[in-house]
Design an enzyme around this catalytic site. Structure first.
Site, PDB file in Angstrom:
ATOM      1  N   HIS A  24       0.839  -1.206   0.000  1.00 18.99           N
ATOM      2  CA  HIS A  24       0.000   0.000   0.000  1.00 18.99           C
ATOM      3  C   HIS A  24       0.873   1.254   0.000  1.00 18.99           C
ATOM      4  O   HIS A  24       0.566   2.242  -0.671  1.00 18.99           O
ATOM      5  CB  HIS A  24      -0.883   0.042   1.256  1.00 18.99           C
ATOM      6  N   ASP A  43      -3.553  -8.141  -7.084  1.00 21.56           N
ATOM      7  CA  ASP A  43      -4.960  -8.422  -7.414  1.00 21.56           C
ATOM      8  C   ASP A  43      -5.147  -8.137  -8.902  1.00 21.56           C
ATOM      9  O   ASP A  43      -5.828  -7.179  -9.290  1.00 21.56           O
ATOM     10  CB  ASP A  43      -5.882  -7.549  -6.553  1.00 21.56           C
ATOM     11  N   VAL A  86       4.594  -5.878  -4.465  1.00 16.68           N
ATOM     12  CA  VAL A  86       5.709  -5.744  -3.507  1.00 16.68           C
ATOM     13  C   VAL A  86       5.796  -7.058  -2.747  1.00 16.68           C
ATOM     14  O   VAL A  86       4.781  -7.599  -2.313  1.00 16.68           O
ATOM     15  CB  VAL A  86       5.475  -4.546  -2.559  1.00 16.68           C
ATOM     16  N   ARG A 130      -3.690 -10.256   4.326  1.00 14.97           N
ATOM     17  CA  ARG A 130      -4.057 -11.593   4.822  1.00 14.97           C
ATOM     18  C   ARG A 130      -2.850 -12.439   5.221  1.00 14.97           C
ATOM     19  O   ARG A 130      -3.022 -13.503   5.824  1.00 14.97           O
ATOM     20  CB  ARG A 130      -4.898 -12.330   3.780  1.00 14.97           C
TER      21      ARG A 130
HETATM   22  O1  PAF Z   1      -7.945  -4.289  -3.172  1.00 15.40           O
HETATM   23  C1  PAF Z   1      -8.596  -3.928  -2.178  1.00 15.40           C
HETATM   24  O2  PAF Z   1      -8.067  -3.696  -1.110  1.00 15.40           O
HETATM   25  C2  PAF Z   1     -10.117  -3.798  -2.298  1.00 15.40           C
HETATM   26  O3  PAF Z   1     -10.646  -4.766  -3.133  1.00 15.40           O
HETATM   27  C3  PAF Z   1     -10.571  -2.395  -2.735  1.00 15.40           C
HETATM   28  C4  PAF Z   1     -10.081  -2.055  -4.131  1.00 15.40           C
HETATM   29  C5  PAF Z   1     -10.045  -1.362  -1.756  1.00 15.40           C
HETATM   30  C6  PAF Z   1     -12.089  -2.308  -2.751  1.00 15.40           C
HETATM   31  O4  PAF Z   1     -12.634  -2.544  -1.491  1.00 15.40           O
END
Ligand code: PAF
Length: 280
Positions: A37, A150, A176, A187
């Site tokens: 993030h 994702d 990353v 997770r």
């Molecule tokens: O990737 C994520 O963390 C979630 O799927 C998102 C894009 C924030 C939507 O809730």
């Protein structure tokens, strides 16, 4: 950094910023922020005048037997990470405010949502596209940042933006990884030390598969090798192994040049996904 809970308030601020010709970057997250993030936040801060981060564990993207209730929510730590990384606005909505009593309108991709992760998580992507549309309507970002771990989510959101004429540019950011190769994920907190070590083999299996693809090995043999290699990981059950066109997620053919190799596995009870993009 300003913390905002009310979508109308944030929308008003963003309208004013856009009037002042400020560019806005949005980093949508479910919190439990990690270095993955942080890389998205850093990119947004470097490319926009203003960065908005949303932290919201979106209930409608979880299935009935999934981990919504136990999903990690270290909010004080997330606030600190956002402050330290020069975020301008942190959006922390509640379920009540985002999904009012009569909420009944959803955004759904009719094809890409049904494959890969969509097979075992049938409502997942509808939940994602719905909440991301809401965030885009509230923030009206010039750019929005998504991690390529994702990968399917990234392709679906790009398609949604094109299909529904959102003005936002979708920026996919590289996965990353931990030093061991394990793709960072909120997770991963569910994994024991041993399980995390076992899970780190997944990335090595993908690197091997990429080598085979660039060496022109047939797709069917690559999938067989991945299956065989994953089966050697302790406590690992395979959910899917997919080789697809990187842009469209259509099934790859022998002459496809640009592919994504994606896997979903469970290490004991923890579901993990990972992928590698390859060109030949
Ligand atoms: O990737 C994520 O963390 C979630 O799927 C998102 C894009 C924030 C939507 O809730």
């Amino acid at each position: 950094m300003k913390i905002i809970k009310n979508p109308n308030q944030l929308q008003k601020i963003c309208i004013d910023l856009l009037k002042k010709k400020k560019t806005i970057g949005l980093v949508p997250t479910m919190g439990a922020l990690h270095n993955g993030h942080i890389s998205l936040i850093k990119k947004s801060v470097s490319q926009n005048d203003i960065t908005v981060v949303s932290v919201y564990v979106n209930p409608i993207q979880f299935g009935p037997n999934e981990d919504y209730n136990k999903y990690p929510r270290p909010i004080e730590q997330d606030i600190k990470i956002c402050k330290d990384n020069k975020v301008d606005f942190l959006f922390l909505p509640t379920n009540e405010i985002l999904y009012g009593k009569n909420f009944s309108t959803y955004v759904f991709n009719d094809s890409l949502s049904k494959i890969m992760c969509g097979v075992t998580r049938p409502n997942h992507f509808q939940g994602v596209t719905t909440v991301v549309s809401k965030l885009f309507n509230i923030v009206m970002p010039d750019r929005a940042y998504f991690g390529l771990k994702d990968y399917q989510q990234y392709v679906i959101i790009k398609q949604m933006v094109s299909d529904l004429n959102f003005k936002t540019k979708i920026i996919g950011c590289p996965i990353v990884r931990e030093k061991t190769g394990l793709a960072m994920s909120s997770r991963n907190k569910y994994l024991s030390t041993n399980e995390a070590l076992n899970a780190s083999i997944i990335s090595k299996v993908l690197i091997q598969a990429k080598k085979e693809f660039t060496a022109h090995k047939p797709i069917i043999s690559i999938i067989k090798d991945i299956k065989n290699n994953l089966s050697k990981i302790t406590d690992c059950t395979v959910e899917y192994i997919e080789i697809r066109e990187a842009e469209t997620l259509k099934e790859a053919k022998e002459n496809t040049k640009n592919i994504v190799i994606a896997v979903a596995v469970r290490i004991n009870k923890v579901r993990l996904i990972d992928n590698i993009v390859c060109k030949k």
